[in-house]
Design an enzyme around this catalytic site. Sequence first.
Site, short mmCIF file in Angstrom:
data_model
loop_
_atom_site.label_atom_id
_atom_site.label_comp_id
_atom_site.label_asym_id
_atom_site.label_seq_id
_atom_site.Cartn_x
_atom_site.Cartn_y
_atom_site.Cartn_z
N HIS A 1 0.86 -1.19 0.00
CA HIS A 1 0.00 0.00 0.00
C HIS A 1 0.89 1.23 0.00
O HIS A 1 1.96 1.24 0.59
CB HIS A 1 -0.89 0.01 1.25
CG HIS A 1 -2.07 0.91 1.14
ND1 HIS A 1 -2.00 2.26 1.39
CD2 HIS A 1 -3.34 0.67 0.75
CE1 HIS A 1 -3.18 2.80 1.20
NE2 HIS A 1 -4.02 1.86 0.80
N ASP B 1 -7.87 -5.27 -0.27
CA ASP B 1 -8.35 -6.12 -1.37
C ASP B 1 -8.03 -7.59 -1.19
O ASP B 1 -8.43 -8.42 -1.99
CB ASP B 1 -7.73 -5.62 -2.68
CG ASP B 1 -8.26 -4.25 -3.05
OD1 ASP B 1 -7.46 -3.31 -3.15
OD2 ASP B 1 -9.48 -4.12 -3.17
C1 SDX Z 1 -6.14 0.05 -2.97
O1 SDX Z 1 -4.44 4.57 -2.03
C2 SDX Z 1 -5.37 3.92 -1.45
O2 SDX Z 1 -5.79 4.22 -0.36
C3 SDX Z 1 -5.90 2.74 -2.22
C4 SDX Z 1 -6.93 1.89 -1.46
C5 SDX Z 1 -8.21 2.65 -1.23
O3 SDX Z 1 -8.95 2.27 -0.30
O4 SDX Z 1 -8.52 3.55 -2.04
O5 SDX Z 1 -6.40 1.48 -0.21
C6 SDX Z 1 -7.31 0.66 -2.25
O6 SDX Z 1 -5.90 0.41 -4.09
C7 SDX Z 1 -5.24 -0.91 -2.21
C8 SDX Z 1 -4.01 -1.38 -3.07
C9 SDX Z 1 -4.49 -2.50 -4.02
N1 SDX Z 1 -3.42 -2.83 -4.97
C10 SDX Z 1 -2.80 -4.06 -4.95
O7 SDX Z 1 -2.99 -4.91 -4.07
C11 SDX Z 1 -1.85 -4.28 -6.12
C12 SDX Z 1 -0.50 -4.82 -5.59
N2 SDX Z 1 0.13 -3.71 -4.83
C13 SDX Z 1 1.11 -2.91 -5.57
O8 SDX Z 1 0.77 -2.65 -6.90
C14 SDX Z 1 1.61 -1.72 -4.75
O9 SDX Z 1 1.87 -2.18 -3.50
C15 SDX Z 1 0.72 -0.48 -4.63
C16 SDX Z 1 0.34 0.08 -5.96
C17 SDX Z 1 -0.49 -0.77 -3.84
C18 SDX Z 1 1.55 0.58 -3.87
O10 SDX Z 1 2.60 0.90 -4.69
P1 SDX Z 1 3.67 2.05 -4.26
O11 SDX Z 1 3.35 2.66 -2.97
O12 SDX Z 1 3.80 2.97 -5.43
O13 SDX Z 1 4.95 1.25 -3.99
P2 SDX Z 1 5.91 0.77 -5.11
O14 SDX Z 1 5.14 0.27 -6.29
O15 SDX Z 1 6.91 1.85 -5.34
O16 SDX Z 1 6.59 -0.50 -4.43
C19 SDX Z 1 7.61 -0.31 -3.47
C20 SDX Z 1 8.47 -1.56 -3.61
C21 SDX Z 1 8.85 -1.84 -5.06
O17 SDX Z 1 10.10 -2.49 -5.03
P3 SDX Z 1 11.44 -1.57 -5.33
O18 SDX Z 1 11.19 -0.89 -6.68
O19 SDX Z 1 11.52 -0.59 -4.20
O20 SDX Z 1 12.56 -2.57 -5.36
O21 SDX Z 1 7.72 -2.71 -3.17
C22 SDX Z 1 7.54 -3.59 -4.28
C23 SDX Z 1 7.83 -2.81 -5.55
O22 SDX Z 1 8.32 -3.68 -6.55
N3 SDX Z 1 6.14 -4.00 -4.22
C24 SDX Z 1 5.72 -5.25 -4.41
C25 SDX Z 1 4.33 -5.19 -4.24
N4 SDX Z 1 3.96 -3.93 -3.98
C26 SDX Z 1 5.07 -3.19 -3.98
N5 SDX Z 1 6.38 -6.40 -4.69
C27 SDX Z 1 5.62 -7.51 -4.80
N6 SDX Z 1 4.27 -7.54 -4.65
C28 SDX Z 1 3.60 -6.40 -4.37
N7 SDX Z 1 2.28 -6.42 -4.20
#
Ligand code: SDX
Length: 431
Positions: A308, A366
């Site tokens: 998140h 989710d």
């Molecule tokens: C919702 O914003 C809100 O409040 C949203 C929400 C709401 O109520 O409105 O809470 C609802 O959208 C919840 C999130 C649902 N999405 C998912 O479950 C999809 C999987 N999650 C990722 O796509 C990600 O975690 C996000 C999009 C939710 C958050 O992404 P960020 O904050 O932009 O973080 P990032 O993508 O920069 O990741 C940081 C690191 C990265 O590695 P590095 O580049 O630092 O090496 O963590 C890794 C990412 O690769 N990472 C993951 C991961 N999520 C982040 N690695 C594996 N699996 C994951 N799920």
Amino acid sequence: MTDTSKTATLSFDGQSFELPMFTPTAGPEVIDIRKLYGQAGVFTYDPGFTSTASCDSTITYIDGDEGILLHRGYPIDQLASKSHFLEVCYLLLYGELPSSAQLEDFETRVTRHTMIHEQMHNFFRGFRRDAHPMATMVGVVGAMSAFYHDSLDVNDPWQREVASIRLIAKMPTIAAMAYKYSIGQPFVYPRNDLDYAANFLHMCFSVPAETYHVNPIVARAMDRILTLHADHEQNASTSTVRLASSSGANPFACIAAGIACLWGPAHGGANQACLEMLREIGTVDRIPEFIERAKDKNDPFRLMGFGHRVYKNTDPRAKVLKQSADEVLELLGVQDNPLLQVAKELEHVALNDPYFIEKKLFPNVDFYSGIILEAIGFPTSMFTPVFALSRTVGWVSQWKEMIADPQMKIGRPRQLYRGETERNYVDIENR
Ligand code: SDX
């Protein structure tokens, strides 16, 4: 307008600029950079808005490190256990918990707006039957602009109020009709003798051939899911609604934009993607394979339902949904649901893996919602529409707050430009 004499100093190239600061009632202090470009001739750079407050709001507060979520100051776990969705809608819209009379009046107003204009039924028939229900919702909600002309003027508080009630009331009807259309069953009209969650279930699952009795346990679980998804500060879809509304566009078009943004798998589309991932994993013994893929930088695969932007400790909604998943599946007699077993083991493995610990990744809202929705009887394609119908009250509340703010300006970010500097046109024969 500042509420503190405290300032931040920005110094570069031998110059110093004093920037006013705001003191919040909770959360980080804020540096007011509205005059920065005019004073210093520089922009700030924050493409994902990771360090940017886009607005001044009083609706929802989240603390990512402590795993706190408050709606108008009330903790989400208390609202989930003691309140119900329409009361939470009132709280989000008007700022206080309603009295009995206020709640009864609000519920009556919503109930009496649940039908949609009969002519709108034709919109659904323009879609292919296999259209994703989110595609249908984006289209039909946007088309509300073409039907409800008496609630389009955003400068009229009464029309804003009518549009708000219409959106909250009609979203379940539209979502249910999108579902019915996708499975070739006839539309079911809303019923005024059913509460909000039960009415939605009835519109989704009843058929003309027999009487459908809403299971009160399922209706309670549905209501709790709606409560837990209602609002969440300035997430991507809420920010979309705010930006679209800042141009003065009508509320139906702006909410349609929010639905479109929520559809993405990184946002509200994650509940569908998460359940599809759990189904692809299939059995507990395949979890390590997927954990490794999630850690592999060369593999675009991510664990859906994990991570998140704000929560770096725990998503308080996931804790409540995990408890609800156990309760609902047990009460429905499907507690040995293999997907739930895979989900719980996946959560355990991920939370003990150094990669996920270091990246602060754990189940979000989710992760468990899809398991409950599937147990209730929804196909995965209806998971995000359920999220959208719940989040409508959050979008509408944030929209009302912004439109009523006398300081509101059209949202117009600038950029870090790194393209070509000016150059002259070259005729094709000389290229
Ligand atoms: C919702 O914003 C809100 O409040 C949203 C929400 C709401 O109520 O409105 O809470 C609802 O959208 C919840 C999130 C649902 N999405 C998912 O479950 C999809 C999987 N999650 C990722 O796509 C990600 O975690 C996000 C999009 C939710 C958050 O992404 P960020 O904050 O932009 O973080 P990032 O993508 O920069 O990741 C940081 C690191 C990265 O590695 P590095 O580049 O630092 O090496 O963590 C890794 C990412 O690769 N990472 C993951 C991961 N999520 C982040 N690695 C594996 N699996 C994951 N799920």
